[in-house]
Scaffold this active site. Structure first.
Site, PDB file in Angstrom:
ATOM      1  N   ALA A  18       0.871  -1.183   0.000  1.00  0.00           N
ATOM      2  CA  ALA A  18       0.000   0.000   0.000  1.00  0.00           C
ATOM      3  C   ALA A  18       0.903   1.226   0.000  1.00  0.00           C
ATOM      4  O   ALA A  18       2.070   1.147   0.391  1.00  0.00           O
ATOM      5  CB  ALA A  18      -0.903   0.014   1.235  1.00  0.00           C
ATOM      6  N   CYS A  19       0.383   2.353  -0.437  1.00  0.00           N
ATOM      7  CA  CYS A  19       1.205   3.557  -0.528  1.00  0.00           C
ATOM      8  C   CYS A  19       1.709   3.965   0.858  1.00  0.00           C
ATOM      9  O   CYS A  19       1.078   3.668   1.883  1.00  0.00           O
ATOM     10  CB  CYS A  19       0.438   4.691  -1.202  1.00  0.00           C
ATOM     11  N   LEU A  20       2.829   4.645   0.881  1.00  0.00           N
ATOM     12  CA  LEU A  20       3.457   5.017   2.149  1.00  0.00           C
ATOM     13  C   LEU A  20       2.587   5.941   2.990  1.00  0.00           C
ATOM     14  O   LEU A  20       2.710   5.974   4.219  1.00  0.00           O
ATOM     15  CB  LEU A  20       4.812   5.675   1.881  1.00  0.00           C
TER      16      LEU A  20
END
Length: 273
Positions: A178-180
């Site tokens: 998942a995105c940071l």
């Protein structure tokens, strides 16, 4: 060998891709988008497929490199969409629907790139299991007319991994990503420094030997999520390496989440609100 249900879903996926004629794939290099890109390339041919990868502070550098490597190996046309989401207030302030604003920016830019290449159909790798969590970004994807053929064909995450394995894709067992920005609690402002700190912390834990990991950043506290099966190994010596490293990165406190790794833990704080 695929079972009958997966075979039927695969045939439906191929039929959908064939009907599109030419596609651009939002390609992160993760499990879902890698499978989608592979099947699209096999069905449509490399001349009618364009992979577009978002490059920003929200995306680990290693993910972009893996995406580039895969496209080179498969002979797929590939473009990077360089983005600066933190320039936008509605993303930077990190409200509970931050993902909606971010997806509008990202997929809006991807659609522009696809359009410039004369491609109408932009695809993403959403699957059936993605509908089971709070995902405000899905609204933006729908508003922008992005197609989700894996979802339409009925693929679950398990189906994606099974077909990936059947096709010999290295991502078949790749941990979910998942995105940071998902490491920062809602309401806490997102900054490049916070994202970089999380990325470096997770990279170190990967180097130590933990494949599935999240480092949730709560101001100056790092909350590490590992699969429950890895917690004993972490406490049996690894923490002595990890704690000094994370403190050196700027975390004053380092904790281990006893509930273990789970997707959507960011959204647990929203329950009851």
């Amino acid at each position: 060998m695929m079972d009958g249900m997966l075979q039927r879903k695969t045939e439906k996926l191929k039929a959908l891709l064939t009907s599109y004629g030419q596609v651009a794939v939002a390609f992160s290099g993760g499990v879902d988008s890698t499978l989608l890109l592979k099947v699209a390339r096999d069905v449509l041919g490399k001349e009618r497929v364009l992979a577009i990868t978002a490059e920003s502070d929200f995306v680990p550098v290693s993910d972009v490199r893996e995406a580039q490597d895969f496209c080179q190996q498969e002979g797929v046309q590939h473009q990077l969409a360089v983005l600066e989401p933190l320039r936008h207030y509605d993303v930077r302030r990190n409200p509970a629907d931050r993902c909606y604003f971010c997806k509008r920016l990202v997929f809006g830019r991807l659609r522009e790139i696809a359009g410039a290449a004369g491609i109408v159909h932009l695809l993403d790798g959403s699957n059936v299991d993605d509908q089971g969590d709070y995902r405000p970004g899905a609204k933006a994807v729908k508003e922008l007319g992005v197609l989700s053929p894996l979802l339409e064909a009925g693929f679950t995450k398990a189906d994606v991994r099974a077909l990936s394995a059947a096709l010999g894709l290295k991502t078949a067992q790749k941990p979910s990503a998942a995105c940071l920005a998902s490491r920062i609690p809602y309401g806490e402002e997102i900054t490049p420094a916070k994202l970089k700190r999380v990325e470096e912390a997770e990279n170190f834990l990967h180097e130590v030997g933990f494949l599935q990991v999240r480092v949730r950043s709560h101001a100056d506290l790092a909350r590490i999520e590992l699969p429950k099966t890895d917690i004993a190994a972490f406490m049996d010596g690894h923490y002595e390496q990890v704690v000094p490293k994370l403190r050196a990165l700027g975390f004053a406190y380092v904790t281990l989440d006893l509930e273990g790794y789970r997707t959507g833990s960011l959204n647990e704080a929203l329950k009851g609100k």
